[in-house]
Design an enzyme around this catalytic site. Structure first.
Site, PDB file in Angstrom:
ATOM      1  N   ALA A  73       0.769  -1.385   0.042  1.00 20.69           N
ATOM      2  CA  ALA A  73      -0.068  -0.059   0.067  1.00 20.69           C
ATOM      3  C   ALA A  73       0.828   1.326  -0.060  1.00 20.69           C
ATOM      4  CB  ALA A  73      -0.982   0.035   1.147  1.00 20.69           C
ATOM      5  N   THR A  74       2.105   1.370   0.797  1.00 25.38           N
ATOM      6  CA  THR A  74       2.801   2.254   0.732  1.00 25.38           C
ATOM      7  C   THR A  74       3.412   2.828  -0.654  1.00 25.38           C
ATOM      8  OG1 THR A  74       3.737   1.996   2.802  1.00 25.38           O
ATOM      9  CG2 THR A  74       5.029   3.246   1.563  1.00 25.38           C
ATOM     10  N   GLN A 151      -6.660  -1.967   6.057  1.00 22.67           N
ATOM     11  CA  GLN A 151      -7.075  -2.367   7.327  1.00 22.67           C
ATOM     12  C   GLN A 151      -8.389  -3.085   7.104  1.00 22.67           C
ATOM     13  OE1 GLN A 151      -5.464  -3.323   9.815  1.00 22.67           O
ATOM     14  NE2 GLN A 151      -3.680  -1.970   9.751  1.00 22.67           N
ATOM     15  N   SER A 171      -2.818  -3.859   1.056  1.00 20.34           N
ATOM     16  CA  SER A 171      -1.719  -4.830   1.225  1.00 20.34           C
ATOM     17  C   SER A 171      -2.017  -6.050   1.320  1.00 20.34           C
ATOM     18  CB  SER A 171      -0.640  -4.183   2.353  1.00 20.34           C
ATOM     19  OG  SER A 171      -0.112  -3.098   2.176  1.00 20.34           O
ATOM     20  N   THR A 209       9.375  -6.714 -13.724  1.00 20.27           N
ATOM     21  CA  THR A 209       8.916  -8.446 -13.758  1.00 20.27           C
ATOM     22  C   THR A 209       7.951  -8.516 -12.438  1.00 20.27           C
ATOM     23  OG1 THR A 209      10.898  -8.949 -15.010  1.00 20.27           O
ATOM     24  CG2 THR A 209       9.554 -10.796 -13.930  1.00 20.27           C
ATOM     25  N   CYS A 298       3.839   1.068  11.775  1.00 20.56           N
ATOM     26  CA  CYS A 298       4.933   2.002  11.260  1.00 20.56           C
ATOM     27  C   CYS A 298       5.481   3.378  11.883  1.00 20.56           C
ATOM     28  CB  CYS A 298       4.154   2.781   9.838  1.00 20.56           C
ATOM     29  SG  CYS A 298       3.828   1.388   8.490  1.00 20.56           S
TER      30      CYS A 298
END
Length: 355
Positions: A73-74, A151, A171, A209, A298
């Site tokens: 997600a970042t 989330q 994610s 790739t 984080c």
């Protein structure tokens, strides 16, 4: 302690790898071809990617072609720096750091409202309001919407198609897939600059790739997560969350349960005991065999008060005293009660020292 039984209660940081994801990843390791190659081996690799794309799309209510695989997600949030680069990006103070980092001033035309659907620390669910001029949340407004659903996906029903969002981020490891793989959802017809240039993979959105084992595991996890939602698994988790809070509240008179009366994720409990540092609680519980956190993975390792809790009105002393317990389908009632007993014993010691 050698041989100590461990209980994992930090699912919002990362969910345990699902058996289905592990099996898919192991199988993908033996796939020889490059998905961009046109021979049989390449087509086999491409087939794995596209099957996973369909599984992720089915979970989030999107078209397969709207799913762009990323490293997480970042990375997906990085699209905010490329889409309408001169436009403003309005971000609430309760957003995750991955989104918060991209807030900026700019032109009103093409402005973006970027926010989380579910807060990773409190579990509180928030949805923006659709207006004639675009999207509004609190005092922020913009014609375009980017939702961080990391989330929420797999834990509460959500669909990209009916959300009205232009973009969404997620994610794999929050669903029980592997770390290092995620997705950017892009509404069909939206013109975006690529996340990274090169060979033109992912329909030109993200070159490089493809991570075949990671994507395969992500797809398998998404398929299993969809099954859990349909089976009502998270309703049982919510009952465990409620049992935990009722048990902890008995005697802990100064403890505040953040968002208790708000709509929130079924698995998340964040509680604050002013003056008892969150980091201290994490270490004490770790020594007792319980993995919990003092907030978002984080930021919880950094010595600072939670920006999210500060934005919710808690002072620095209270915001630095938060503990987050997040559960999953594998969590048992015995584990919840054992944690509650261990925490209450430490809470009593804290009160005695503070007296």
């Amino acid at each position: 302690m050698i041989g100590q039984r461990r209980t994992y209660l930090d699912w919002n940081a990362t969910a345990p790898l699902r058996p289905e994801a592990r099996e898919a990843m192991v199988g993908a390791l033996d796939i020889l071809g490059n998905p961009s190659s046109v021979h049989r081996e390449g087509r086999a690799a491409k087939g794995v990617v596209e099957e996973a794309r369909r599984d992720v799309a089915a979970l989030v209510g999107a078209k397969p072609e709207e799913v762009v695989f990323t490293s997480g997600a970042t990375e997906a949030a990085g699209i905010l720096a490329r889409w309408a680069p001169l436009a403003a990006v309005h971000v609430p103070a309760t957003a995750h750091d991955a989104v918060w980092a991209h807030r900026r001033d700019g032109s009103v035309d093409g402005a973006i409202l970027a926010m989380g659907l579910a807060n990773s620390e409190t579990g509180i669910l928030t949805e923006p309001e659709k207006t004639e001029s675009g999207w509004r949340f609190e005092d922020l407004s913009a014609p375009h919407l980017c939702l961080d659903v990391t989330q929420a996906v797999g834990r509460v029903p959500w669909s990209f198609s009916w959300s009205g969002a232009d973009l969404a981020l997620l994610s794999g490891h929050k669903l029980g897939g592997p770390k290092g793989v995620g997705a950017l959802l892009v509404r069909a017809g939206l013109d975006l600059s690529p996340l990274q240039s090169g060979g033109g993979q992912e329909l030109g959105r993200r070159s490089g790739t493809e991570n075949i084992p990671g994507i395969a595991g992500f797809g398998a996890a998404a398929r299993a997560a969809a099954h859990d939602l349909e089976a009502g698994v998270w309703a049982r988790v919510e009952k465990l969350r409620n049992i935990l809070e009722i048990t902890l509240a008995d005697g802990a008179e100064t403890t505040i349960f953040v968002g208790k009366d708000a709509r929130r994720l079924p698995n998340t409990s964040l509680f604050v005991t002013p003056g008892w540092k969150g980091e201290t609680q994490v270490m004490q519980m770790d020594l007792q065999g319980f993995a919990v956190s003092s907030g978002s993975a984080c930021s919880s390792g950094k010595v600072k008060s939670s920006r999210v809790l500060g934005a919710m009105g808690l002072d620095a002393r209270a915001a630095g005293s938060a503990l987050r317990v997040s559960m999953g389908p594998d969590t048992t009632e015995d584990e919840v009660l054992a944690f509650a007993e261990a925490w209450r014993a430490q809470e009593q010691k804290f009160r005695q020292r503070a007296a």
